[in-house]
Design a protein around this motif. Structure first.
Motif, PDB file in Angstrom:
ATOM      1  N   SER A  17       0.835  -1.201   0.000  1.00 52.76           N
ATOM      2  CA  SER A  17       0.000   0.000   0.000  1.00 52.76           C
ATOM      3  C   SER A  17       0.871   1.252   0.000  1.00 52.76           C
ATOM      4  CB  SER A  17      -0.920   0.010   1.222  1.00 52.76           C
ATOM      5  OG  SER A  17      -1.842  -1.065   1.149  1.00 52.76           O
ATOM      6  N   THR A  18       0.265   2.378  -0.345  1.00 51.48           N
ATOM      7  CA  THR A  18       0.979   3.657  -0.370  1.00 51.48           C
ATOM      8  C   THR A  18       0.404   4.574   0.695  1.00 51.48           C
ATOM      9  OG1 THR A  18       1.356   3.434  -2.736  1.00 51.48           O
ATOM     10  CG2 THR A  18       1.614   5.631  -1.806  1.00 51.48           C
ATOM     11  N   PHE A  19       1.283   5.259   1.401  1.00 50.15           N
ATOM     12  CA  PHE A  19       0.927   6.182   2.462  1.00 50.15           C
ATOM     13  C   PHE A  19       1.444   7.559   2.062  1.00 50.15           C
ATOM     14  CE2 PHE A  19       1.391   1.951   3.975  1.00 50.15           C
ATOM     15  CZ  PHE A  19       0.422   1.760   4.955  1.00 50.15           C
ATOM     16  N   ALA A  20       0.537   8.492   1.795  1.00 47.03           N
ATOM     17  CA  ALA A  20       0.916   9.866   1.445  1.00 47.03           C
ATOM     18  C   ALA A  20       0.757  10.706   2.705  1.00 47.03           C
ATOM     19  CB  ALA A  20       0.051  10.397   0.312  1.00 47.03           C
ATOM     20  N   SER A  21       1.874  11.004   3.361  1.00 46.86           N
ATOM     21  CA  SER A  21       1.853  11.710   4.644  1.00 46.86           C
ATOM     22  C   SER A  21       1.676  13.210   4.437  1.00 46.86           C
ATOM     23  CB  SER A  21       3.156  11.437   5.388  1.00 46.86           C
ATOM     24  OG  SER A  21       3.200  12.183   6.584  1.00 46.86           O
ATOM     25  N   CYS A  33      -1.325  13.073  13.384  1.00 41.60           N
ATOM     26  CA  CYS A  33      -0.754  12.607  12.131  1.00 41.60           C
ATOM     27  C   CYS A  33      -1.927  12.266  11.210  1.00 41.60           C
ATOM     28  CB  CYS A  33       0.079  11.343  12.336  1.00 41.60           C
ATOM     29  SG  CYS A  33       1.573  11.615  13.271  1.00 41.60           S
ATOM     30  N   ALA A  34      -1.758  12.534   9.926  1.00 44.98           N
ATOM     31  CA  ALA A  34      -2.803  12.195   8.961  1.00 44.98           C
ATOM     32  C   ALA A  34      -2.162  11.873   7.625  1.00 44.98           C
ATOM     33  CB  ALA A  34      -3.800  13.347   8.833  1.00 44.98           C
ATOM     34  N   TRP A  35      -2.732  10.884   6.954  1.00 44.47           N
ATOM     35  CA  TRP A  35      -2.210  10.493   5.651  1.00 44.47           C
ATOM     36  C   TRP A  35      -3.332   9.932   4.799  1.00 44.47           C
ATOM     37  CZ3 TRP A  35      -0.857   8.093  10.240  1.00 44.47           C
ATOM     38  CH2 TRP A  35      -1.323   6.785  10.438  1.00 44.47           C
ATOM     39  N   ARG A  36      -3.047   9.900   3.494  1.00 48.96           N
ATOM     40  CA  ARG A  36      -3.956   9.275   2.538  1.00 48.96           C
ATOM     41  C   ARG A  36      -3.396   7.889   2.246  1.00 48.96           C
ATOM     42  NH1 ARG A  36      -7.356  11.543  -2.085  1.00 48.96           N
ATOM     43  NH2 ARG A  36      -7.623   9.740  -3.440  1.00 48.96           N
ATOM     44  N   THR A  95     -11.634  -2.687  -6.505  1.00 47.78           N
ATOM     45  CA  THR A  95     -10.888  -1.657  -7.226  1.00 47.78           C
ATOM     46  C   THR A  95      -9.890  -1.021  -6.255  1.00 47.78           C
ATOM     47  OG1 THR A  95     -12.479   0.083  -6.665  1.00 47.78           O
ATOM     48  CG2 THR A  95     -12.876  -1.126  -8.711  1.00 47.78           C
ATOM     49  N   ASP A  96      -8.946  -0.266  -6.784  1.00 47.91           N
ATOM     50  CA  ASP A  96      -8.036   0.470  -5.909  1.00 47.91           C
ATOM     51  C   ASP A  96      -8.876   1.356  -4.986  1.00 47.91           C
ATOM     52  OD1 ASP A  96      -6.008  -0.702  -7.333  1.00 47.91           O
ATOM     53  OD2 ASP A  96      -5.327   1.142  -8.290  1.00 47.91           O
ATOM     54  N   SER A  97      -8.479   1.446  -3.745  1.00 45.83           N
ATOM     55  CA  SER A  97      -9.253   2.189  -2.752  1.00 45.83           C
ATOM     56  C   SER A  97      -8.353   3.169  -2.015  1.00 45.83           C
ATOM     57  CB  SER A  97      -9.880   1.222  -1.746  1.00 45.83           C
ATOM     58  OG  SER A  97     -10.684   0.278  -2.416  1.00 45.83           O
ATOM     59  N   THR A  98      -8.956   4.265  -1.534  1.00 44.90           N
ATOM     60  CA  THR A  98      -8.211   5.230  -0.735  1.00 44.90           C
ATOM     61  C   THR A  98      -9.009   5.576   0.523  1.00 44.90           C
ATOM     62  OG1 THR A  98      -9.134   7.136  -1.903  1.00 44.90           O
ATOM     63  CG2 THR A  98      -7.032   6.269  -2.716  1.00 44.90           C
ATOM     64  N   ALA A  99      -8.272   5.925   1.554  1.00 43.70           N
ATOM     65  CA  ALA A  99      -8.881   6.352   2.814  1.00 43.70           C
ATOM     66  C   ALA A  99      -8.008   7.440   3.418  1.00 43.70           C
ATOM     67  CB  ALA A  99      -9.000   5.178   3.785  1.00 43.70           C
ATOM     68  N   TRP A 100      -8.639   8.342   4.158  1.00 43.62           N
ATOM     69  CA  TRP A 100      -7.938   9.354   4.931  1.00 43.62           C
ATOM     70  C   TRP A 100      -7.812   8.796   6.336  1.00 43.62           C
ATOM     71  CZ3 TRP A 100      -5.144  13.431   3.815  1.00 43.62           C
ATOM     72  CH2 TRP A 100      -4.815  14.324   4.830  1.00 43.62           C
TER      73      TRP A 100
END
Length: 123
Positions: A17-21, A33-36, A95-100
């Protein structure tokens, strides 16, 4: 007012997975702390126990969330509250998914084999 643009996010990858900080102590925050989080379709997550509470808001797609053995699907707009020290595993949907994701600084995660991880996006 500090505004962090998407191209300014610090990118990390772990367990597929990818973590966009966006928010962390290393970026000037004191407590949060928060990331996508981006989870590829069909990705199998890693079971772990977070040291701090986490809150996830599903932005795109869906996630299969196992929390202390109870599995539920979370879709766009759903919020997942993960209590500290509970066992959680997050798998990708069709499908690819994203979460905050939001938590407090210093989060650590303990995996089933006893390894303690200190993710750089949560420092």
């Amino acid at each position: 007012m500090p505004i962090i643009r998407p191209h300014d996010a610090e990118l990390f990858t772990a367990h597929g997975s990818t973590f966009a900080s966006y928010v962390s102590q290393t970026r000037g925050a004191r407590e949060l702390c928060a990331w996508r989080l981006t989870v590829p379709a069909g990705q199998t997550g890693v079971a772990h126990r977070p040291s701090n509470e986490e809150v996830l808001l599903v932005l795109e797609g869906s996630l299969s969330v196992s929390l202390n053995g109870l599995v539920e699907e979370a879709g766009v707009g759903d919020v997942i509250v993960i209590p500290s020290n509970s066992e959680v595993k997050i798998d990708g949907g069709e499908t690819d998914s994203t979460a905050w994701v939001t938590t407090t600084s210093g989060l650590q995660a303990t995996t089933a084999d006893g390894a303690v991880l200190s993710p750089p996006w949560a420092r």
